[in-house]
Design a protein around this motif. Structure first.
Motif, mmCIF file in Angstrom:
data_model
loop_
_atom_site.group_PDB
_atom_site.id
_atom_site.type_symbol
_atom_site.label_atom_id
_atom_site.label_comp_id
_atom_site.label_asym_id
_atom_site.label_seq_id
_atom_site.Cartn_x
_atom_site.Cartn_y
_atom_site.Cartn_z
ATOM 1 N N LEU A 6 0.841 -1.210 0.000
ATOM 2 C CA LEU A 6 0.000 0.000 0.000
ATOM 3 C C LEU A 6 0.871 1.253 0.000
ATOM 4 N N TRP B 174 1.975 1.965 -3.357
ATOM 5 C CA TRP B 174 0.843 2.510 -4.122
ATOM 6 C C TRP B 174 0.706 4.013 -3.874
ATOM 7 N N TYR B 175 0.737 4.407 -2.607
ATOM 8 C CA TYR B 175 0.591 5.833 -2.279
ATOM 9 C C TYR B 175 1.803 6.637 -2.766
ATOM 10 N N MET C 95 1.554 7.773 -6.397
ATOM 11 C CA MET C 95 0.500 8.726 -6.790
ATOM 12 C C MET C 95 1.072 10.120 -7.021
ATOM 13 N N HIS D 172 0.839 14.071 -6.819
ATOM 14 C CA HIS D 172 0.152 15.037 -5.950
ATOM 15 C C HIS D 172 0.463 16.449 -6.397
ATOM 16 N N PHE E 12 -8.078 4.280 -1.423
ATOM 17 C CA PHE E 12 -6.916 4.226 -2.325
ATOM 18 C C PHE E 12 -6.413 5.613 -2.728
ATOM 19 N N ARG E 13 -7.171 6.650 -2.422
ATOM 20 C CA ARG E 13 -6.738 8.005 -2.748
ATOM 21 C C ARG E 13 -5.849 8.615 -1.652
ATOM 22 N N TYR E 14 -6.189 8.320 -0.390
ATOM 23 C CA TYR E 14 -5.533 9.037 0.714
ATOM 24 C C TYR E 14 -4.606 8.139 1.523
ATOM 25 N N ARG E 15 -3.351 8.549 1.601
ATOM 26 C CA ARG E 15 -2.333 7.778 2.334
ATOM 27 C C ARG E 15 -2.718 7.552 3.796
ATOM 28 N N MET F 143 -5.338 6.930 5.110
ATOM 29 C CA MET F 143 -6.347 5.877 5.306
ATOM 30 C C MET F 143 -5.706 4.541 5.687
ATOM 31 N N MET F 144 -4.378 4.416 5.517
ATOM 32 C CA MET F 144 -3.727 3.167 5.882
ATOM 33 C C MET F 144 -3.925 2.873 7.378
#
Lengths: 55, 532
Positions: free
Chosen positions: A42, A45-46, A49, A51, B69-72, B74-75
Motif C-alpha cells: 500500500l 501505491w501511495y 501517486m 500530488h 486508495f486516494r488518501y495515504r 487511510m492506511m
C-alpha cells in the motif's frame, strides 16, 4: 432424521464453525499480521501517486 | 518527600500475568492477543468482532474504497484493531469494559466522520448538495458555535481528526511522510509536529475537499497559527472555500476578555448562517447545552472516583473520549449521553468492587503536559509495569462550570458568553495558555485534591509554551516535596524519541530515584519500536 430436525444442528454447526475460525484469527492476531504484510504494498501505491504539492 | 499509602490488590489477575510476552521484535504487530481468562477474553473477542463489523460496514461503500486508495492516511484505518489493543493492555473486569465502551464509541464516531468526508469530497463522493451544507472546523477547535444548528441540516466536518490525529494513534509512522513534505517546503523541524503534519497534508493536497465554508481557530501556539495559515490559503485560493478566523483570547481567566470572545462567537455563527443558508435554532442550542452540562457532571463524578484509592477511568481512553465528547461533539449528538452514563455506572461498579488495574499501586500521579500520540498506551503501561497510577491528565482537567440550559431572553445573551468560555477553555488552551495560575498553580491544587505524590511531566520538546516553564515546575515541586518525573517526546514523530526511549525515562527514574523494581519485569523493555 427429518430435514426440519436437522436445521438446529446445521445452525449450531455454522455458529460453532464461525466461532472457531474467527476466534483463531482474533487470538493469534492473524488479522493484523495479514495487514502488516499488506502495508508495504500500500505504501508503494501511495508513493506512486501524483500530488499537486503547493504552499 | 510526600508519600502515599500503598494499595495491594488481594485478587490475582485472571489469565496471563505478564502481557509483555505478547510482543515480538520480528513482527510489526503483536504476536498474539492477551489471554485474560475465559470471561474477559470472550468479551474482548466480541468487541473485536464489533470493530471488524464497524470497519467492514464502512469499506463496503464504493466511494469509501475509492477514498481508501486516494488518501495515504487511510492506511491507519487498517490498523484500528491493533490500535484498540493498545488501550487494553493488562485490563480485566470493569476496566476492560470501560476502555471498550469509550473507545469503541470513539472509533465508530471517527469512522462516521471519514464516511462524511468522503461523501462530500470533490475527488471521491462529490455529493454537492451534501457538501453545500458542510462546515469544516479546526481539529483543535471547540464546536460550540455549531451547537445551535440542526445536525440534519448543517454538518460539522472535523476533517483533521481522522487525517492526522486518530491516524497517528493507530499507526505510529503514518504522519512521518507529511512531516517530511512540510520540511521539504522549508518549515523548520522544531515546530510542533501536529500542526506541521497538518500543514504537510495540505501541501501534499491530501485533505478531503468539501464544504461551503470553514472556521479556523487560533489554537494554542505559533505552530498552530502557521499550519492554519497554510491550510486556509489553499482552502480559499485554490478551492474557493471561505474561511473564518475565530480569534479567541488566550488570557481566558481575565474577565474583561469575555465580551470580546462572545462577539467573536456571534460573528462565527453569522458567518456559518450566511454560507449554509441555515438559521441558528435556540431549541437545538439549549438541548445541546443540557447535554454539555450532563457530560460535565459525569466527568466530575469520574474525577471524584479517581480521587479515591480505587481510580477506574483514566489514561488514553479517558482523555480521548473527553476530547471527542467535549470538543468534537459539544452536546450535538445525543448518543454521547447514553455512553457517559454507561461509563459512569461501570466506574461506580468497579469502585464498589475495589477493582485494581495492577498488582499494587505504589504511587499516585498527576500527568501534566501533552502526551505523545504514538505511545498512547503509556499510562496503562506505567501502572502495569511500575504501579504508578495516573489519576488524571492535563487535557482531561477542563471546564467544571454549568452553562445556561433554559431558554430565556437573558440566557440567550448568556449563551454567547458560555460558548465563548467553553471555546477559550478548550482542551489544548485551558492550561497551556491563560497564565501561571492555570499551568503551574492548578497542578499543585490538583495534587492536593487527588492525593498525588508524583507528577509525570510530559515534556513535548517542540512545545515552547511548556518547556519555557521547566525551571518553575522543578523549583515548586521541590518546595512541595512532590516527585517530578520528566518524560521527553516529540508528540507525533517517533524518529526523535522512540517508544522505548520514552519508557526508559520512566524506567530510569523509578530505578535510580525511587530505588524500586518493576511490578512486571516483562514490560520494562518492549520490542515495539518498529511496530505500527
Amino acid at each position: 432424521m427429518s430435514k426440519i430436525a436437522k436445521i438446529p444442528l446445521i445452525l449450531l454447526g455454522a455458529v460453532l464453525g464461525f466461532f472457531v475460525v474467527t476466534f483463531t484469527i482474533y487470538f493469534f492476531n492473524l488479522d493484523m499480521k495479514a495487514t502488516a504484510l499488506l502495508a508495504p504494498f500500500l505504501e508503494k501505491w501511495y508513493d506512486r501517486m501524483e500530488h499537486n504539492q503547493y504552499i | 518527600m510526600k508519600t502515599v499509602e500503598k494499595v495491594v490488590n488481594p485478587v490475582k489477575r485472571a489469565g496471563e500475568q505478564s502481557p509483555g510476552k505478547i510482543y515480538n521484535e520480528n513482527l510489526k504487530v503483536r504476536a498474539r492477543r492477551e489471554w485474560r481468562g475465559v470471561k474477559d477474553t470472550f468479551y474482548d473477542y466480541t468487541r473485536w468482532l464489533y470493530l471488524i463489523f464497524v470497519l467492514a460496514r464502512f469499506i463496503v461503500v464504493p466511494r469509501n474504497i475509492k477514498g481508501f486508495f486516494r488518501y495515504r492516511w487511510m492506511m491507519s484505518y487498517l490498523f484500528v484493531p491493533h490500535g484498540m489493543d493498545k488501550f487494553t493492555i493488562g485490563l480485566r473486569d470493569e476496566a476492560l469494559r470501560i476502555a471498550h465502551t469509550s473507545f469503541n464509541f470513539v472509533i465508530a464516531d471517527v469512522t462516521q466522520a471519514i464516511a462524511n468526508c468522503f461523501r462530500g469530497d470533490r475527488r471521491v463522493g462529490n455529493d454537492k448538495a451534501y457538501s453545500g451544507k458542510c462546515v469544516i472546523t479546526d481539529e483543535n477547535s471547540m464546536v460550540t458555535f455549531m451547537m445551535g444548528f440542526d445536525t440534519d441540516k448543517v454538518h460539522t466536518i472535523l476533517r483533521e481528526v481522522p487525517t492526522m490525529f486518530a491516524s497517528n494513534i493507530f499507526h505510529q509512522f503514518n504522519v512521518m511522510h507529511y512531516l517530511d513534505i512540510a520540511q521539504q517546503y522549508g518549515i523548520p523541524g522544531d515546530v510542533c509536529p501536529m500542526p506541521e503534519a497538518e500543514a504537510g497534508i495540505s501541501i501534499e493536497d491530501d485533505f478531503c475537499v468539501l464544504g461551503c465554508c470553514a472556521v479556523q481557530n487560533n489554537t494554542t501556539c505559533d505552530g498552530s497559527l502557521m499550519g492554519n495559515g497554510i491550510i486556509a490559503k489553499r482552502l480559499e485560493r485554490e478551492y474557493g472555500i471561505p474561511t473564518y478566523q475565530l480569534a479567541t483570547p488566550l488570557r481566558h481567566k481575565e474577565p474583561d476578555v469575555l465580551e470580546y470572545a462572545a462577539q467573536e462567537i456571534k460573528n462565527a455563527i453569522e458567518f456559518v448562517e450566511k454560507h449554509t443558508g441555515e438559521k441558528w435554532n435556540w431549541d437545538t442550542y439549549f438541548t445541546a447545552a443540557r447535554r454539555v452540562n450532563d457530560a460535565t457532571r459525569c466527568r466530575i463524578a469520574q474525577m471524584e472516583i479517581n480521587s479515591t484509592p480505587y481510580p477506574q477511568f483514566f489514561g488514553a481512553a479517558f482523555s480521548l473520549y473527553n476530547d471527542t465528547n467535549y470538543m468534537g461533539n459539544s452536546g450535538r449528538n445525543a448518543d454521547f449521553v447514553t455512553i457517559d452514563h454507561k461509563l459512569l455506572a461501570l466506574a461506580q461498579k468497579g469502585y464498589e468492587n475495589k477493582r485494581m488495574y495492577a498488582k499494587e499501586y505504589r504511587h499516585r500521579a498527576i500527568v501534566w503536559g501533552v502526551q505523545p500520540q504514538y505511545v498512547i498506551d503509556m499510562l496503562y503501561w506505567m501502572v502495569q509495569c511500575w504501579g504508578v497510577m495516573p489519576l488524571t491528565d492535563m487535557l482531561s482537567v477542563i471546564n467544571t462550570d454549568m452553562i445556561a440550559e433554559v431558554d430565556t431572553p437573558e440566557n440567550r445573551e448568556q449563551a454567547y458568553r458560555d460558548m465563548a468560555m467553553l471555546n477559550m477553555e478548550m482542551i489544548m488552551r485551558n492550561h497551556t495558555h491563560g497564565g501561571f495560575k492555570v499551568l503551574v498553580d492548578d497542578l499543585w491544587e490538583l495534587c492536593e485534591q487527588m492525593n498525588a505524590d508524583i507528577v509525570m511531566m510530559w515534556e513535548h520538546m517542540s512545545c515552547k509554551a511548556l518547556t519555557g516553564m521547566h525551571g518553575q515546575f522543578e523549583e515548586q515541586a521541590r518546595a512541595r516535596g512532590i516527585h517530578i518525573m520528566w518524560v521527553s517526546h516529540d508528540l507525533c514523530d517517533p524518529r526523535v524519541f522512540t517508544r522505548q526511549a520514552i519508557r526508559d525515562q520512566v524506567n530510569s527514574y523509578m530505578r535510580t530515584v525511587m530505588r524500586e523494581e518493576p511490578l512486571d519485569p516483562s514490560l520494562e523493555i518492549i520490542p515495539d519500536n518498529e511496530a505500527y
